[in-house]
Design a protein around this motif. Sequence first.
Motif, PDB file in Angstrom:
ATOM      1  N   ASN A 139      -8.430  -1.211 -13.307  1.00 26.01           N
ATOM      2  CA  ASN A 139      -7.938  -1.237 -11.934  1.00 26.01           C
ATOM      3  C   ASN A 139      -8.491  -0.124 -11.064  1.00 26.01           C
ATOM      4  OD1 ASN A 139      -5.210   0.031 -10.236  1.00 26.01           O
ATOM      5  ND2 ASN A 139      -6.066  -1.942  -9.684  1.00 26.01           N
ATOM      6  N   THR A 140      -8.637   1.063 -11.631  1.00 23.33           N
ATOM      7  CA  THR A 140      -8.959   2.219 -10.791  1.00 23.33           C
ATOM      8  C   THR A 140     -10.410   2.643 -10.958  1.00 23.33           C
ATOM      9  OG1 THR A 140      -8.116   4.372 -10.060  1.00 23.33           O
ATOM     10  CG2 THR A 140      -8.333   4.038 -12.437  1.00 23.33           C
ATOM     11  N   ASP A 141     -10.912   3.386 -10.003  1.00 17.49           N
ATOM     12  CA  ASP A 141     -12.311   3.799 -10.048  1.00 17.49           C
ATOM     13  C   ASP A 141     -12.467   5.269 -10.432  1.00 17.49           C
ATOM     14  OD1 ASP A 141     -15.182   3.249  -9.536  1.00 17.49           O
ATOM     15  OD2 ASP A 141     -14.902   4.751  -7.988  1.00 17.49           O
ATOM     16  N   GLU A 142     -11.894   6.159  -9.656  1.00 16.09           N
ATOM     17  CA  GLU A 142     -12.126   7.590  -9.832  1.00 16.09           C
ATOM     18  C   GLU A 142     -11.736   8.084 -11.222  1.00 16.09           C
ATOM     19  OE1 GLU A 142     -13.441  11.308  -9.159  1.00 16.09           O
ATOM     20  OE2 GLU A 142     -13.641   9.674  -7.717  1.00 16.09           O
ATOM     21  N   LEU A 143     -10.600   7.637 -11.739  1.00 18.62           N
ATOM     22  CA  LEU A 143     -10.097   8.143 -13.021  1.00 18.62           C
ATOM     23  C   LEU A 143     -10.325   7.176 -14.174  1.00 18.62           C
ATOM     24  CD1 LEU A 143      -6.709   9.974 -12.303  1.00 18.62           C
ATOM     25  CD2 LEU A 143      -9.004  10.922 -12.497  1.00 18.62           C
ATOM     26  N   CYS A 144     -11.235   6.229 -14.016  1.00 19.42           N
ATOM     27  CA  CYS A 144     -11.431   5.206 -15.035  1.00 19.42           C
ATOM     28  C   CYS A 144     -11.604   5.802 -16.439  1.00 19.42           C
ATOM     29  CB  CYS A 144     -12.638   4.346 -14.672  1.00 19.42           C
ATOM     30  SG  CYS A 144     -13.102   3.154 -15.932  1.00 19.42           S
TER      31      CYS A 144
ATOM     32  N   MET B 152      -7.099  18.576 -16.226  1.00 19.38           N
ATOM     33  CA  MET B 152      -5.815  18.730 -15.536  1.00 19.38           C
ATOM     34  C   MET B 152      -6.009  18.730 -14.019  1.00 19.38           C
ATOM     35  SD  MET B 152      -2.601  18.892 -15.510  1.00 19.38           S
ATOM     36  CE  MET B 152      -2.247  19.031 -17.257  1.00 19.38           C
ATOM     37  N   LYS B 153      -7.049  19.383 -13.531  1.00 12.77           N
ATOM     38  CA  LYS B 153      -7.316  19.395 -12.089  1.00 12.77           C
ATOM     39  C   LYS B 153      -7.510  17.980 -11.559  1.00 12.77           C
ATOM     40  CE  LYS B 153     -10.240  22.167 -10.244  1.00 12.77           C
ATOM     41  NZ  LYS B 153     -11.497  22.924 -10.009  1.00 12.77           N
ATOM     42  N   ARG B 154      -8.228  17.163 -12.300  1.00 10.91           N
ATOM     43  CA  ARG B 154      -8.480  15.802 -11.853  1.00 10.91           C
ATOM     44  C   ARG B 154      -7.211  14.958 -11.895  1.00 10.91           C
ATOM     45  NH1 ARG B 154     -13.290  13.654 -11.316  1.00 10.91           N
ATOM     46  NH2 ARG B 154     -12.759  11.715 -12.393  1.00 10.91           N
ATOM     47  N   VAL B 155      -6.399  15.155 -12.910  1.00 15.30           N
ATOM     48  CA  VAL B 155      -5.144  14.400 -13.002  1.00 15.30           C
ATOM     49  C   VAL B 155      -4.206  14.782 -11.859  1.00 15.30           C
ATOM     50  CG1 VAL B 155      -3.042  14.101 -14.365  1.00 15.30           C
ATOM     51  CG2 VAL B 155      -5.273  13.954 -15.472  1.00 15.30           C
ATOM     52  N   VAL B 156      -4.090  16.084 -11.585  1.00 18.44           N
ATOM     53  CA  VAL B 156      -3.216  16.528 -10.498  1.00 18.44           C
ATOM     54  C   VAL B 156      -3.717  15.988  -9.162  1.00 18.44           C
ATOM     55  CG1 VAL B 156      -2.388  18.535  -9.212  1.00 18.44           C
ATOM     56  CG2 VAL B 156      -2.362  18.563 -11.711  1.00 18.44           C
ATOM     57  N   ALA B 157      -5.034  16.016  -8.955  1.00 19.13           N
ATOM     58  CA  ALA B 157      -5.597  15.597  -7.672  1.00 19.13           C
ATOM     59  C   ALA B 157      -5.495  14.093  -7.455  1.00 19.13           C
ATOM     60  CB  ALA B 157      -7.056  16.036  -7.575  1.00 19.13           C
TER      61      ALA B 157
ATOM     62  N   LEU C 183      -4.198   3.914  -7.700  1.00 15.71           N
ATOM     63  CA  LEU C 183      -4.448   5.358  -7.673  1.00 15.71           C
ATOM     64  C   LEU C 183      -5.268   5.773  -6.456  1.00 15.71           C
ATOM     65  CD1 LEU C 183      -5.102   6.228 -11.425  1.00 15.71           C
ATOM     66  CD2 LEU C 183      -2.949   6.055 -10.166  1.00 15.71           C
ATOM     67  N   ASP C 184      -5.352   4.897  -5.469  1.00 15.47           N
ATOM     68  CA  ASP C 184      -6.121   5.197  -4.264  1.00 15.47           C
ATOM     69  C   ASP C 184      -5.218   5.094  -3.034  1.00 15.47           C
ATOM     70  OD1 ASP C 184      -8.210   5.780  -2.563  1.00 15.47           O
ATOM     71  OD2 ASP C 184      -9.027   3.745  -2.578  1.00 15.47           O
ATOM     72  N   GLY C 185      -4.205   5.970  -2.980  1.00 12.29           N
ATOM     73  CA  GLY C 185      -3.337   6.050  -1.816  1.00 12.29           C
ATOM     74  C   GLY C 185      -2.231   5.010  -1.753  1.00 12.29           C
ATOM     75  N   TRP C 186      -2.106   4.160  -2.766  1.00  7.32           N
ATOM     76  CA  TRP C 186      -1.078   3.111  -2.766  1.00  7.32           C
ATOM     77  C   TRP C 186       0.320   3.726  -2.850  1.00  7.32           C
ATOM     78  CZ3 TRP C 186       2.611   1.787  -6.439  1.00  7.32           C
ATOM     79  CH2 TRP C 186       3.224   0.529  -6.299  1.00  7.32           C
ATOM     80  N   ARG C 187       1.272   3.132  -2.132  1.00 10.71           N
ATOM     81  CA  ARG C 187       2.664   3.602  -2.130  1.00 10.71           C
ATOM     82  C   ARG C 187       3.607   2.465  -2.508  1.00 10.71           C
ATOM     83  NH1 ARG C 187       3.931   9.109  -0.609  1.00 10.71           N
ATOM     84  NH2 ARG C 187       1.964  10.010   0.095  1.00 10.71           N
TER      85      ARG C 187
END
Length: 337
Positions: free
Chosen positions: A243-248, A131-136, A295-299
Amino acid sequence: MRLFDPTAGQLSVIVDAAYAVASGGGALEPEPIERDAIDAFQRHMLGQAEPRRSTGGPLPAALETSIPDPELRRQTVRQLAILSLVDGAMRREKVAVVEEAARRLGVSEFGLTVLSQLSKRQGRGHAFGFMKRVVAHYWSFDGRATMRDWLGMVWTAAPWMPGLGRYLGRGALLARYRALADLPPGSFGRAVHGYYAKHGFPMPGEPKSLPEGWARHEIYHVLSGYATNLQGELLLAGFIAGNTDELCLDIVLPALIQLHVGVKFVPGPVSQGKLQPDAFFRAMARGAAMQVDLLDGWRMWDVVEVPLEDLRRRYGIPPLTAPECEALAPHKALLPA
């Protein structure tokens, strides 16, 4: 993840490692679905038109020397972790081979720790860390979970709390999302609004809605074209993992464990046998081809007026082919055009 073009020597070692996992180090006979998955992995993620086959056995002795690149090492271990679940059983023998490969290649990730715990039936301690990783990294936009992000989770469960919605700016956020309906037809923002309206999901800012960062999950649906049923969600997990790295692994392992292995891992539905190897690794490759990590700062707000098809081309998302659409149609795994 990245799409790699390995050397012949690297390919041989990676495929042998994949078969080492499928065979539990030589103790088991790889299942047909595992052979199909290893073929699909080679076709879509390693660019091999003619996938190589191997036999089961221990990890290759040349594993470390053949793969010196840290990023290829990490991707190899991630793929081995995914392949350990393909038979739908989450066998300890197969996860143990993944653990050995990670140790030898110097790869350490939270998702690997969770997989190891679950394979030993010791998964109870993962929930708070997950949960901490998902929230962050999912609910927050900058990788740092603040008190405001955690209060956003409180809002989801208790939107009636006095003053909480006002403090979090939910009213202005909802107005901004509703205004997407006024954008031109065919625009990305209009497609996002239509997606929410069609599926009846609460828009960010509405009571019981998730924090705005989670809207990126719905945006992945819009950009990828994958549906919201169980088959579509599993394909989407592969797409996001690519697509994403940290949460792959945080994204793809829970999806496989719940929707293919059939073991409860996080809140959500549980099913078995949903994996279609070729479609899954194709989805992962489509995500890996993207030029931006959502998931890397994209808006979203920077591109809401861009036509959806133009945005897909700008981001490098390979279009779904006619044969893909035909194959996925019986499973209703794609959003309506």
